[in-house]
Design a protein around this motif. Sequence first.
Motif, short mmCIF file in Angstrom:
data_model
loop_
_atom_site.label_atom_id
_atom_site.label_comp_id
_atom_site.label_asym_id
_atom_site.label_seq_id
_atom_site.Cartn_x
_atom_site.Cartn_y
_atom_site.Cartn_z
N UNK A 1 56.93 78.49 -35.41
CA UNK A 1 55.46 78.48 -35.42
C UNK A 1 54.87 77.31 -34.62
N UNK A 2 55.69 76.69 -33.75
CA UNK A 2 55.13 75.57 -32.97
C UNK A 2 54.14 76.11 -31.94
N UNK A 3 53.18 75.29 -31.53
CA UNK A 3 52.17 75.72 -30.55
C UNK A 3 51.29 76.80 -31.16
N UNK A 4 50.31 77.27 -30.42
CA UNK A 4 49.51 78.38 -30.92
C UNK A 4 48.84 79.15 -29.78
N UNK A 5 48.67 80.45 -30.01
CA UNK A 5 47.95 81.29 -29.06
C UNK A 5 48.68 81.51 -27.75
#
Length: 458
Positions: free
Chosen positions: A141-145
Amino acid sequence: MNKNATENSSIKITLLALGCSKNLIDCENMSTELKKAGYNVINNIEDSDIVVINTCGFIESAKTEAIDTILEVADYKVPNGNVRKIIVSGCLSQRYPEDILKDLPEVDAVLGTAHYGDIAEVVARLVSEFDDPEAEKINITSGKGGFSHLVTDRELSTDGYAWIKIGEGCLHRCSFCAIPLIRGTFVSRPMEEILEEAKIIAGRGVKEIILAAQDTTNYGIELYKERRLAELLKKLAEIDGIELIRVMYGYMDGITPDLIEVMAGNPKIAHYLDIPIQHGSDKILKAMYRRDTADLITSRLEMIRKAMPDCIIRTTVMVGFPGETEEDFRIMKENLKKWKFDRLGCFIFSPEEGTPAFDMPDQIDDETKQRRYDEIYELQKEISSEQSQKRLGTVTKVNICSVSDDGIFYVGRSYGESPEVDPVIYIASQEEELKIGDFVDAKIVDCSDEYDMTAVTV
Ligand code: SF4
């Protein structure tokens, strides 16, 4: 088919899309990735080895729906059923990965919003661990979008229309909204990529495309240093086979004269706008960190209706924001009577962790929130009926979507009805048999129902 793909074909996977159209697009991309890797994507939880739940985590009710769905799917896990592994992806897993893995032990993997493209790899690892009860949980779930997972040739799960994502994340920071925390800041998808995807979709015979992003009117702002939605619409309209282009999720201050000019002047672009305003009182709009004011909303609506008198305008409002007094609520209702949106969706404010409104003073009690919610829908019922009467006797092009349950009518949507959120048009065909996906001219003959309309082909 390579050796891995042949082996993978025995693994059955079901994907469930919860929440909004943007989540559905992400799900369609994951499904395409899995099929490319040879997996057998089906639509039946009971028979699946793996279930992927693509969640929404926007507001309390969405979180509840996601958790309920996870628990329902968990009932089908071995030894009670056939399901071996559960993957939770999307907004809820981006927001609460550790909590999900800790509190819902049935979940085997969480996948964040920047990692849809990793789905085939995660599935491969889970398959290799089918017989390992001690296998470690997966948390990516590292970073987003971002867009890394979007493919232009994705498989569609919708009939007669297709969504196209033109942006991800959000540039705004509305004080009640967790989206920027989940999906990151706004990024526009390169125009060439969108046009390529639209051409592939048109080549498959789909005639209606719907553009989606958290704020479509901001399209291009960081990538091209200016808003380019108008240009994008013009180019999309040049694609052979596309008959109708619809834009969802705009922001009122992004409704610019050049955009209206292009919309008004091109018959392929739906005279339809979905512009969530969230409130009608300046005091609350300010507390929500919205840039719009009631005066700006009034003037933009006038501009839209002057250029496109037949434009159907949809909005969303929120009741029960902290500090919303009876007077603020009265002002919102008075303004809604004046603005006369054709369609309206209403949300009840829910305090979201990590957002400024979470611990604002003067939170509103649940009973008051519910009463205001009910009042808004009562009011809108009258406004929507009044607005739809204006369409009586008009001839409109209708996209045939299905046949009614009783088999008497066709069910369709015109430029004024977006799928899922809007009413439908029941169509009686004068003579010939119609096919799903046909675009036919129909005259609206009855608007007496509060929402749905009836038409006959002409
Ligand atoms: S415009 Fe506001 S409400 Fe909409 S996604 Fe962005 S931050 Fe959230």
